[in-house]
Structure formats: structure tokens, C-alpha cells
Design a protein around this motif. Sequence first.
Motif, PDB file in Angstrom:
ATOM      1  N   ILE A 127      49.726   0.043  18.681  1.00 12.50           N
ATOM      2  CA  ILE A 127      49.058  -1.193  18.914  1.00 12.50           C
ATOM      3  C   ILE A 127      49.245  -1.666  20.285  1.00 12.50           C
ATOM      4  CG2 ILE A 127      49.194  -3.600  18.123  1.00 12.50           C
ATOM      5  CD1 ILE A 127      49.881  -2.608  15.498  1.00 12.50           C
ATOM      6  N   PRO A 128      48.134  -1.880  20.864  1.00  6.99           N
ATOM      7  CA  PRO A 128      48.319  -1.987  22.598  1.00  6.99           C
ATOM      8  C   PRO A 128      48.829  -3.760  22.762  1.00  6.99           C
ATOM      9  CG  PRO A 128      46.148  -1.936  21.914  1.00  6.99           C
ATOM     10  CD  PRO A 128      47.083  -1.637  20.770  1.00  6.99           C
ATOM     11  N   SER A 129      49.651  -3.646  23.822  1.00  5.94           N
ATOM     12  CA  SER A 129      50.051  -5.131  24.177  1.00  5.94           C
ATOM     13  C   SER A 129      48.742  -5.985  24.726  1.00  5.94           C
ATOM     14  CB  SER A 129      50.940  -5.149  25.297  1.00  5.94           C
ATOM     15  OG  SER A 129      52.156  -4.507  24.797  1.00  5.94           O
ATOM     16  N   LYS A 130      48.793  -7.346  24.281  1.00  8.31           N
ATOM     17  CA  LYS A 130      47.923  -8.275  24.778  1.00  8.31           C
ATOM     18  C   LYS A 130      46.509  -8.113  24.559  1.00  8.31           C
ATOM     19  CE  LYS A 130      51.454 -10.235  27.888  1.00  8.31           C
ATOM     20  NZ  LYS A 130      51.830 -10.688  29.164  1.00  8.31           N
ATOM     21  N   GLN A 131      46.505  -7.539  23.479  1.00  2.00           N
ATOM     22  CA  GLN A 131      44.959  -7.295  23.055  1.00  2.00           C
ATOM     23  C   GLN A 131      44.998  -7.707  21.363  1.00  2.00           C
ATOM     24  OE1 GLN A 131      43.026  -3.502  23.507  1.00  2.00           O
ATOM     25  NE2 GLN A 131      44.284  -3.120  25.159  1.00  2.00           N
ATOM     26  N   VAL A 132      43.491  -7.867  21.114  1.00  2.00           N
ATOM     27  CA  VAL A 132      43.673  -8.172  19.420  1.00  2.00           C
ATOM     28  C   VAL A 132      43.312  -6.926  18.767  1.00  2.00           C
ATOM     29  CG1 VAL A 132      42.112  -9.446  17.611  1.00  2.00           C
ATOM     30  CG2 VAL A 132      42.707 -10.499  19.887  1.00  2.00           C
ATOM     31  N   THR A 133      44.090  -6.686  17.723  1.00  2.00           N
ATOM     32  CA  THR A 133      43.740  -5.297  16.935  1.00  2.00           C
ATOM     33  C   THR A 133      43.387  -5.814  15.507  1.00  2.00           C
ATOM     34  OG1 THR A 133      45.588  -4.173  18.411  1.00  2.00           O
ATOM     35  CG2 THR A 133      44.754  -3.077  16.147  1.00  2.00           C
ATOM     36  N   ALA A 134      42.438  -5.189  14.876  1.00  2.00           N
ATOM     37  CA  ALA A 134      41.971  -5.763  13.733  1.00  2.00           C
ATOM     38  C   ALA A 134      42.243  -4.455  12.580  1.00  2.00           C
ATOM     39  CB  ALA A 134      40.585  -6.243  13.681  1.00  2.00           C
ATOM     40  N   PHE A 135      42.759  -4.888  11.444  1.00  2.00           N
ATOM     41  CA  PHE A 135      42.964  -3.876  10.388  1.00  2.00           C
ATOM     42  C   PHE A 135      41.677  -4.364   9.404  1.00  2.00           C
ATOM     43  CE2 PHE A 135      47.931  -3.585  10.914  1.00  2.00           C
ATOM     44  CZ  PHE A 135      47.745  -2.795  11.888  1.00  2.00           C
ATOM     45  N   ILE A 136      41.058  -3.187   9.150  1.00  2.00           N
ATOM     46  CA  ILE A 136      39.870  -3.429   8.066  1.00  2.00           C
ATOM     47  C   ILE A 136      39.848  -2.409   7.068  1.00  2.00           C
ATOM     48  CG2 ILE A 136      38.636  -4.575   9.771  1.00  2.00           C
ATOM     49  CD1 ILE A 136      36.680  -1.895   9.780  1.00  2.00           C
ATOM     50  N   GLY A 137      39.238  -2.573   5.748  1.00  2.00           N
ATOM     51  CA  GLY A 137      39.125  -1.493   4.763  1.00  2.00           C
ATOM     52  C   GLY A 137      39.301  -2.574   3.380  1.00  2.00           C
ATOM     53  N   ALA A 172      35.448 -24.029  11.303  1.00  2.00           N
ATOM     54  CA  ALA A 172      36.831 -23.974  11.234  1.00  2.00           C
ATOM     55  C   ALA A 172      37.406 -22.343  11.835  1.00  2.00           C
ATOM     56  CB  ALA A 172      37.804 -24.295  10.114  1.00  2.00           C
ATOM     57  N   THR A 173      36.452 -21.470  11.328  1.00  2.00           N
ATOM     58  CA  THR A 173      36.783 -19.943  11.571  1.00  2.00           C
ATOM     59  C   THR A 173      36.205 -19.806  12.933  1.00  2.00           C
ATOM     60  OG1 THR A 173      36.204 -19.376   9.188  1.00  2.00           O
ATOM     61  CG2 THR A 173      35.768 -17.740  11.040  1.00  2.00           C
ATOM     62  N   GLN A 174      35.384 -20.411  13.486  1.00  2.00           N
ATOM     63  CA  GLN A 174      35.020 -20.103  14.945  1.00  2.00           C
ATOM     64  C   GLN A 174      35.964 -20.818  15.694  1.00  2.00           C
ATOM     65  OE1 GLN A 174      31.246 -22.137  16.165  1.00  2.00           O
ATOM     66  NE2 GLN A 174      31.434 -21.208  18.145  1.00  2.00           N
ATOM     67  N   ARG A 175      36.684 -21.729  15.635  1.00  2.00           N
ATOM     68  CA  ARG A 175      37.831 -22.375  16.192  1.00  2.00           C
ATOM     69  C   ARG A 175      38.717 -21.435  16.134  1.00  2.00           C
ATOM     70  NH1 ARG A 175      37.755 -27.914  17.060  1.00  2.00           N
ATOM     71  NH2 ARG A 175      39.490 -27.232  18.596  1.00  2.00           N
ATOM     72  N   ILE A 176      39.207 -20.912  15.165  1.00  2.00           N
ATOM     73  CA  ILE A 176      40.423 -20.014  15.061  1.00  2.00           C
ATOM     74  C   ILE A 176      39.955 -18.775  15.794  1.00  2.00           C
ATOM     75  CG2 ILE A 176      41.648 -18.447  13.507  1.00  2.00           C
ATOM     76  CD1 ILE A 176      42.605 -21.152  13.253  1.00  2.00           C
ATOM     77  N   GLU A 177      38.972 -18.045  15.766  1.00  2.00           N
ATOM     78  CA  GLU A 177      38.479 -17.043  16.474  1.00  2.00           C
ATOM     79  C   GLU A 177      38.592 -17.118  17.981  1.00  2.00           C
ATOM     80  OE1 GLU A 177      34.722 -15.661  15.124  1.00  2.00           O
ATOM     81  OE2 GLU A 177      35.462 -14.970  13.212  1.00  2.00           O
ATOM     82  N   ALA A 180      34.478  -7.200  14.640  1.00  2.00           N
ATOM     83  CA  ALA A 180      33.603  -6.962  15.798  1.00  2.00           C
ATOM     84  C   ALA A 180      33.535  -7.834  16.868  1.00  2.00           C
ATOM     85  CB  ALA A 180      32.158  -6.532  15.324  1.00  2.00           C
ATOM     86  N   ARG A 181      33.786  -9.345  16.552  1.00  2.00           N
ATOM     87  CA  ARG A 181      33.596 -10.335  17.710  1.00  2.00           C
ATOM     88  C   ARG A 181      34.724 -10.457  18.360  1.00  2.00           C
ATOM     89  NH1 ARG A 181      30.936 -13.402  13.307  1.00  2.00           N
ATOM     90  NH2 ARG A 181      32.886 -14.163  12.665  1.00  2.00           N
ATOM     91  N   ILE A 182      36.129 -10.415  17.627  1.00  2.00           N
ATOM     92  CA  ILE A 182      37.069 -10.706  18.737  1.00  2.00           C
ATOM     93  C   ILE A 182      38.293  -9.387  18.745  1.00  2.00           C
ATOM     94  CG2 ILE A 182      37.011 -12.941  17.485  1.00  2.00           C
ATOM     95  CD1 ILE A 182      39.566 -12.286  15.715  1.00  2.00           C
ATOM     96  N   ALA A 183      38.089  -8.264  18.032  1.00  2.00           N
ATOM     97  CA  ALA A 183      39.228  -7.582  18.194  1.00  2.00           C
ATOM     98  C   ALA A 183      38.653  -6.458  19.275  1.00  2.00           C
ATOM     99  CB  ALA A 183      39.318  -6.692  16.815  1.00  2.00           C
ATOM    100  N   ASP A 184      39.695  -6.033  20.210  1.00  2.00           N
ATOM    101  CA  ASP A 184      39.756  -4.953  20.968  1.00  2.00           C
ATOM    102  C   ASP A 184      39.678  -3.527  20.322  1.00  2.00           C
ATOM    103  OD1 ASP A 184      39.849  -6.550  23.839  1.00  2.00           O
ATOM    104  OD2 ASP A 184      41.522  -7.249  22.380  1.00  2.00           O
ATOM    105  N   LYS A 185      40.543  -3.538  19.491  1.00  2.00           N
ATOM    106  CA  LYS A 185      40.602  -2.158  18.814  1.00  2.00           C
ATOM    107  C   LYS A 185      40.593  -2.560  17.137  1.00  2.00           C
ATOM    108  CE  LYS A 185      41.900   0.296  22.078  1.00  2.00           C
ATOM    109  NZ  LYS A 185      41.805  -0.337  23.280  1.00  2.00           N
ATOM    110  N   THR A 186      40.145  -1.360  16.601  1.00  2.00           N
ATOM    111  CA  THR A 186      39.967  -1.731  15.102  1.00  2.00           C
ATOM    112  C   THR A 186      40.508  -0.548  14.364  1.00  2.00           C
ATOM    113  OG1 THR A 186      38.036  -3.249  15.423  1.00  2.00           O
ATOM    114  CG2 THR A 186      38.409  -2.292  13.237  1.00  2.00           C
ATOM    115  N   ALA A 187      41.227  -0.666  13.216  1.00  2.00           N
ATOM    116  CA  ALA A 187      41.542   0.305  12.348  1.00  2.00           C
ATOM    117  C   ALA A 187      41.182   0.214  11.126  1.00  2.00           C
ATOM    118  CB  ALA A 187      43.263   0.330  12.518  1.00  2.00           C
ATOM    119  N   PHE A 188      40.470   1.454  10.685  1.00  2.00           N
ATOM    120  CA  PHE A 188      40.112   1.159   9.205  1.00  2.00           C
ATOM    121  C   PHE A 188      40.926   2.197   8.234  1.00  2.00           C
ATOM    122  CE2 PHE A 188      37.159   3.817   6.102  1.00  2.00           C
ATOM    123  CZ  PHE A 188      36.957   2.751   5.289  1.00  2.00           C
TER     124      PHE A 188
END
Length: 263
Positions: free
Chosen positions: A39-49, A194-199, A222-230
Motif C-alpha cells: 500500500i503506497p504512502s499518501k495515496q488513497v487505496t480502495a479494497f473492493i469485492g 454527506a457522502t460527497q463531503r467525506i469523499e 473510481a472517484r477517490i482511490a489512486d489504487k484499487t484492490a479487488f
Amino acid sequence: MNSQETPAILDTESVAVSVDQYSFWYGDNLALSDVDLNIPSKQVTAFIGPSGCGKSTLLRSVNRMNDLIPGNRYAGDIAVGTQSVFSPKLDTTDLRRRIGMVFQQPNPFPKTIFDNVAYGPRLNGLCSPSEMVGRVERALRQAALWDEVKDRLDTFGTELSGGQQQRLCIARALANEPEILLLDEPCSALDPIATQRIEELLVQLKSTYTIVIVTHNLQQAARIADKTAFFYLGKLIEYDSSEVIFTSPLREDTEAYITGRFG
């Protein structure tokens, strides 16, 4: 489904968390199997599935929240920086200060807004009473909540709206000045505004913090993550830039999930 794994090496980037052949069991139930992930530093990483695929289990393993579950066991390793989170020399209280956690349901303490944010720094002895006011304000500003609550800091946090409560929980985590912020479905109980504010907040915070988010909302990833793990059936199927995952995934299973053919 094809459950072949994809190597997840990001050698060109600074790594905040490295997961090495990590497996996890709840009793006899294998929840994660041989996960390798940087997981890279100072990026947003998303876990999906799909539900039950192991993404929240991995998230909670990073700051050892799973230790609280009876009958758990693991194999492999997870390191934050260069230190294993399972090292016998590691203080788990300090680890959880360094790795903030925000849960699916907003869970402010039954305390004032000020005392919610001040709770961690007081408990961990991070600053003097004279410095606490500045630390609380700084955390609330980082969480984009200060302007909304600055005149009612003595109001109970439970009286805020759902979106405000979740930002209060983010401020509470940030007050400990963590290195990493983990979020487990932080917007699932919130309305679209509220979701948009958090994002928007998470995108701003990544300049300072490493952020990992579990989400079922593919558009959010897709909107906020630099990396995504499925993840699927406890395995890491594919891990890449979000652009690749959502536009030209390499694995058939990933494409099937992204396009809604299963999950």
C-alpha cells in the motif's frame, strides 16, 4: 470463477504498509489466503469485492483489531514501514494510535464534541492541557467540521447529523496524529450529500495521510482511490491503479465484478 492471484508490487512508490503471504482464520474458517499487497504512502487505496471476500478482515489486521475476536489466527506478515505489526516488541496501543480507524456506522462517544476529539490525545498523553484546544481545533479543521461546530463544542457529538458525526469520528482519529487512516465503509450509512463531503475530505487528507478504504460503492472507489484492490473468496485477484481496474482490468473475475455480472 478464475481465482488466480495478481502480484501486487509497487516498487517505484514509497510503501506505507506491506502485506506478505498473509492468511487469516476465524476459527476453522479461512477468511484470507496468501495475500501479497503493498500500500503506497499518501495515496488513497480502495479494497473492493463482494461481501465476505476478506477486505474488512485485511483492513482490521493492519492495526490488529482482529486480535479482539476469539479463536483467530494468522500466517504471514504485515509491516507498517519496516516493522511487523505482530512483533512482540510492538505496543498495540501505540500501533492503534498511529493507525486511525473509522467504522461503518458513525460512533461518537456520549461526550461533548470537544471531548470526543480530545479523548485520544488525553488517553495517550500526546499534549498538555494548554495545547489541547489547538489540537482539537486543528483536527476539526482537517475533518472540515470546524466551521460547523466551533460555536457549540460543548454540545454532545451524538446530537450532530450522521454526516457530521462521521466527520467527528475522522477528527477524533486525526487528533492522535496518525500515519495511516483506515475506513471501513465510512459512507454506507450516509446520504449522497454527506457522502460527497467525506469523499472530498479524503482526497484532501491524502496529502498528509495514507488512506485505505473498504467500499462496496464502485463509483466511490473510481472517484477517490489512486489504487484499487479487488478481493474474491479471500484472495487478492487484482491490484492496480484505479484507472486500470475500472477501465481495462486484466482478470476476468475483476471485469465480471466491475460490470455487475456477479457480486
